[in-house]
Design a protein around this motif. Structure first.
Motif, short mmCIF file in Angstrom:
data_model
loop_
_atom_site.label_atom_id
_atom_site.label_comp_id
_atom_site.label_asym_id
_atom_site.label_seq_id
_atom_site.Cartn_x
_atom_site.Cartn_y
_atom_site.Cartn_z
N LEU A 69 2.63 -10.22 -6.52
CA LEU A 69 2.10 -10.03 -7.87
C LEU A 69 2.08 -8.55 -8.24
O LEU A 69 2.39 -8.18 -9.37
CB LEU A 69 0.70 -10.63 -7.96
CG LEU A 69 0.05 -10.57 -9.35
CD1 LEU A 69 0.93 -11.24 -10.40
CD2 LEU A 69 -1.32 -11.23 -9.32
N PHE A 70 1.69 -7.71 -7.30
CA PHE A 70 1.69 -6.26 -7.54
C PHE A 70 3.10 -5.78 -7.90
O PHE A 70 3.29 -5.04 -8.89
CB PHE A 70 1.18 -5.54 -6.29
CG PHE A 70 1.27 -4.04 -6.36
CD1 PHE A 70 0.45 -3.32 -7.20
CD2 PHE A 70 2.19 -3.36 -5.57
CE1 PHE A 70 0.53 -1.94 -7.26
CE2 PHE A 70 2.28 -1.98 -5.63
CZ PHE A 70 1.45 -1.26 -6.47
N ALA A 71 4.10 -6.20 -7.13
CA ALA A 71 5.47 -5.78 -7.39
C ALA A 71 5.98 -6.35 -8.72
O ALA A 71 6.68 -5.67 -9.48
CB ALA A 71 6.38 -6.23 -6.24
N ALA A 72 5.61 -7.61 -9.01
CA ALA A 72 6.07 -8.23 -10.26
C ALA A 72 5.48 -7.53 -11.49
O ALA A 72 6.19 -7.28 -12.47
CB ALA A 72 5.69 -9.71 -10.26
N VAL A 73 4.19 -7.23 -11.45
CA VAL A 73 3.56 -6.54 -12.58
C VAL A 73 4.12 -5.14 -12.74
O VAL A 73 4.39 -4.67 -13.85
CB VAL A 73 2.03 -6.50 -12.39
CG1 VAL A 73 1.37 -5.60 -13.42
CG2 VAL A 73 1.45 -7.91 -12.47
N LEU A 74 4.32 -4.44 -11.63
CA LEU A 74 4.89 -3.10 -11.67
C LEU A 74 6.28 -3.13 -12.30
O LEU A 74 6.62 -2.31 -13.15
CB LEU A 74 4.95 -2.53 -10.26
CG LEU A 74 5.16 -1.02 -10.11
CD1 LEU A 74 4.01 -0.26 -10.74
CD2 LEU A 74 5.28 -0.66 -8.64
N LEU A 288 -4.77 -4.90 -7.43
CA LEU A 288 -3.43 -4.34 -7.31
C LEU A 288 -2.62 -4.43 -8.61
O LEU A 288 -2.00 -3.43 -9.02
CB LEU A 288 -2.68 -5.03 -6.16
CG LEU A 288 -3.25 -4.77 -4.76
CD1 LEU A 288 -2.44 -5.52 -3.70
CD2 LEU A 288 -3.26 -3.29 -4.43
N PRO A 289 -2.57 -5.58 -9.31
CA PRO A 289 -1.85 -5.59 -10.59
C PRO A 289 -2.45 -4.65 -11.63
O PRO A 289 -1.71 -4.03 -12.41
CB PRO A 289 -1.97 -7.06 -11.04
CG PRO A 289 -2.18 -7.82 -9.78
CD PRO A 289 -3.01 -6.93 -8.93
N ALA A 314 2.52 2.48 -5.84
CA ALA A 314 2.76 1.86 -4.54
C ALA A 314 1.89 2.50 -3.46
O ALA A 314 1.30 1.80 -2.62
CB ALA A 314 4.23 1.97 -4.16
N VAL A 315 1.78 3.83 -3.50
CA VAL A 315 0.95 4.53 -2.51
C VAL A 315 -0.52 4.16 -2.69
O VAL A 315 -1.25 3.93 -1.71
CB VAL A 315 1.15 6.05 -2.62
CG1 VAL A 315 0.13 6.79 -1.76
CG2 VAL A 315 2.55 6.43 -2.21
#
Length: 371
Positions: A69-74, A288-289, A314-315
């Motif tokens: 979800l974090f990667a998708a929102v980013l 995270l999102p 990301a960091v």
């Protein structure tokens, strides 16, 4: 849900499903390697291996869902910003917090899934898998169905079979029993089958020879030909005992109420840490999102791109999760510190909301300066 929220929701859904599929495949594969040794060394079938890998899925999802979800929102927010869609939304008067509504709705749905995974599916799957492993390691009969190998189920006993057939049937059987210090008995048979009855396992050999030789005595060999002979294998298995449950196999209500005496030899902090990890882990699905949205939007309008902000997000997300793992380790040593496990995700949410609160103001100022 507003039309704008539905649009942003769809922009997140596609990348989320993609990242879930990719991350699940990678992590699932690496975790499956842990059970290969158990399956192969104990002579289990491919079906058992598939069952074990299926039981690993809840644990894999607990790792994958927040990261995906974090990667998708980013990805989605960065694309909307680089295509100037978010700039138009902000210029129309929308605030940073209102733009996160779709991400929050999506995160809430995923968080509900995470609670189901961490509170019920994970402990259930872990308990079932460890029970199966414990049972397989105690199944001496299954371990003996390995053709072409000399096996030692216990000290002083060697078993070999030329070929293993279906339904526990064996051909070309050799058994040497040297446990008696005064004599050695060797059994050879053309065929044998495994028979399980009332918790006991026996190897019934057909058309064979039993040779008994006294140790230290020359020319003293007794030979017995038999049509059928039963050899007990149950005594080679581990003694029946109750397996101690690990914290990862227990439900939250049990983890929160177990006492020091009941949890021995583990400290009670291990149980409390596992319980609050199950309760706090879904909060990262919100934190995270929000951090991903905040880092991208707070960058404002930049022609040079958002690579730096993506790396920063990301960091920050990695640091947040590492802080959570550090808090869990601290609670394992001191159960009274359990509230600190909720600080990293809640702190991430607060920081993200603070960054988002001034997004429209900063965008407006830069647009005015540019004009």
């Amino acid at each position: 849900m507003r039309k704008l929220d539905r649009y942003v929701f769809r922009q997140i859904l596609g990348p989320f499903l993609f990242f879930v599929l990719v991350f699940t495949g990678v992590i699932w594969l690496t975790q499956s390697l842990r059970v290969i040794d158990t399956v192969v060394n104990n002579g289990q079938s491919a079906r058992v291996f598939l069952e074990f890998t299926a039981l690993l899925l809840p644990m894999v999802l607990s790792i994958v869902l927040p990261v995906a979800l974090f990667a998708a929102v980013l990805y989605a927010v960065n694309r909307l910003f680089t295509d100037s869609e978010i700039v138009v939304m902000l210029a129309a008067g929308l605030s940073g917090t209102s733009l996160t509504r779709a991400a929050l709705i999506f995160s809430t749905l995923v968080m509900a899934m995470m609670f189901v995974v961490t509170l019920y599916l994970m402990p259930t799957a872990q308990r079932e898998m460890r029970d199966r492993i414990f049972q397989i390691r105690g199944d001496v009969a299954a371990a003996l169905l390995r053709e072409g190998e000399f096996l030692e189920p216990t000290q002083g006993v060697t078993i070999y079979l030329r070929e293993a057939g279906a339904a526990g049937e064996m051909f070309g059987v050799f058994v040497q029993d040297e446990r008696d210090p005064e004599q050695t008995v060797t059994y050879t048979a053309k065929r044998a089958v495994l028979v399980r009855d009332a918790g006991e396992t026996r190897m019934v050999m057909f058309d064979g020879i039993a040779q008994s030789a006294e140790r230290g005595v020359i020319d003293n060999l007794s030979i017995l030909r038999f049509d059928q002979l039963a050899y007990d294998l149950s005594r080679f298995g581990p003694e029946a005992r109750e397996r101690a449950r690990k914290p990862s196999e227990m439900y939250v209500e049990r983890l929160l109420t177990i006492t020091e005496e009941e949890g021995r030899p583990r400290p009670v902090g291990d149980y409390r840490a596992e319980a609050h990890e199950a309760l706090s882990a879904p909060l990262y699905v919100i934190a995270l999102p929000l951090l991903a949205v905040a880092f991208i939007l707070s960058a404002g309008m930049r022609r040079q791109g958002f690579t730096g902000r993506i790396i920063g997000a990301a960091v920050a997300g990695l640091a947040l999760r590492l802080a959570g793992l550090g808090a869990k380790s601290a609670v394992s040593g001191a159960a009274a510190l359990w509230p600190i496990m909720y600080i990293p995700p809640l702190l991430g949410i607060v920081i993200a909301l603070m960054l988002l609160s001034g997004v429209r103001l900063r965008i407006g100022r830069r647009a005015a300066e540019a004009s």
